[in-house]
Design a protein around this motif. Structure first.
Motif, mmCIF file in Angstrom:
data_model
loop_
_atom_site.group_PDB
_atom_site.id
_atom_site.type_symbol
_atom_site.label_atom_id
_atom_site.label_comp_id
_atom_site.label_asym_id
_atom_site.label_seq_id
_atom_site.Cartn_x
_atom_site.Cartn_y
_atom_site.Cartn_z
ATOM 1 N N LYS A 29 -9.530 -3.968 7.890
ATOM 2 C CA LYS A 29 -9.163 -3.776 6.482
ATOM 3 C C LYS A 29 -8.634 -2.368 6.235
ATOM 4 O O LYS A 29 -7.599 -2.188 5.589
ATOM 5 C CB LYS A 29 -10.375 -4.052 5.589
ATOM 6 N N GLU A 30 -9.333 -1.363 6.755
ATOM 7 C CA GLU A 30 -8.890 0.011 6.538
ATOM 8 C C GLU A 30 -7.565 0.294 7.235
ATOM 9 O O GLU A 30 -6.746 1.061 6.724
ATOM 10 C CB GLU A 30 -9.973 0.997 6.967
ATOM 11 N N ASN A 31 -7.324 -0.339 8.375
ATOM 12 C CA ASN A 31 -6.056 -0.163 9.064
ATOM 13 C C ASN A 31 -4.910 -0.715 8.227
ATOM 14 O O ASN A 31 -3.861 -0.079 8.085
ATOM 15 C CB ASN A 31 -6.099 -0.820 10.441
ATOM 16 N N ILE A 32 -5.093 -1.891 7.642
ATOM 17 C CA ILE A 32 -4.052 -2.483 6.789
ATOM 18 C C ILE A 32 -3.823 -1.627 5.554
ATOM 19 O O ILE A 32 -2.676 -1.401 5.146
ATOM 20 C CB ILE A 32 -4.408 -3.934 6.415
ATOM 21 N N GLU A 33 -4.897 -1.117 4.965
ATOM 22 C CA GLU A 33 -4.742 -0.233 3.801
ATOM 23 C C GLU A 33 -3.935 1.004 4.167
ATOM 24 O O GLU A 33 -3.061 1.434 3.405
ATOM 25 C CB GLU A 33 -6.113 0.154 3.242
ATOM 26 N N GLU A 34 -4.216 1.584 5.324
ATOM 27 C CA GLU A 34 -3.471 2.765 5.782
ATOM 28 C C GLU A 34 -2.000 2.427 6.025
ATOM 29 O O GLU A 34 -1.109 3.199 5.646
ATOM 30 C CB GLU A 34 -4.099 3.324 7.060
ATOM 31 N N TYR B 18 3.601 2.740 4.702
ATOM 32 C CA TYR B 18 4.850 1.968 4.603
ATOM 33 C C TYR B 18 4.749 0.989 3.436
ATOM 34 O O TYR B 18 4.663 -0.226 3.634
ATOM 35 C CB TYR B 18 5.110 1.189 5.893
ATOM 36 N N PRO B 19 4.786 1.481 2.194
ATOM 37 C CA PRO B 19 4.597 0.595 1.038
ATOM 38 C C PRO B 19 5.638 -0.530 0.939
ATOM 39 O O PRO B 19 5.337 -1.593 0.413
ATOM 40 C CB PRO B 19 4.666 1.537 -0.156
ATOM 41 N N ALA B 20 6.827 -0.304 1.433
ATOM 42 C CA ALA B 20 7.860 -1.334 1.391
ATOM 43 C C ALA B 20 8.053 -1.973 2.765
ATOM 44 O O ALA B 20 9.062 -2.615 3.022
ATOM 45 C CB ALA B 20 9.178 -0.725 0.913
ATOM 46 N N GLY B 21 7.094 -1.787 3.658
ATOM 47 C CA GLY B 21 7.247 -2.253 5.027
ATOM 48 C C GLY B 21 7.968 -1.190 5.827
ATOM 49 O O GLY B 21 8.459 -0.202 5.286
#
Length: 99
Positions: A81-86, A91-94
């Protein structure tokens, strides 16, 4: 199966109670090297990438990661979960290749 279920199921095969962290860290390095060798042989030696072997070696990497988290009393799901949040922050737009 979620990450925490995996971590719990995997720990039944963890051996020993001394030097567990060192054993798992060294095992992670070794198994990661096996994944690297498969990719290297595919990329530079023209060998076929054996999907089944790649899955096997990636599973070994996953096991060692889960047991390092287990040793540190970190739910494996929290790591994911924390990795995905980071990644979402970074990269907010990928991911987009910079020119």
């Amino acid at each position: 199966m979620d990450f925490n279920e995996y971590q719990n199921a995997a720990k039944r095969t963890l051996y020993g109670n001394e030097q567990v962290l060192t054993n798992c860290a060294l095992g992670l390095a070794g198994e990661s090297g096996q994944v690297v060798d498969l990719v290297k042989n595919y990329t530079f030696r023209g060998r076929k990438l054996d999907r089944k072997e790649l899955i096997h070696e990636m599973g070994d990497v996953l096991w060692y990661l889960s047991q390092i988290a287990e040793w540190a009393d970190i739910p494996f799901e929290e790591v994911a979960k924390e990795n995905i949040e980071e990644l979402n922050k970074r990269y907010p737009a990928g991911f987009k290749k910079q020119d």
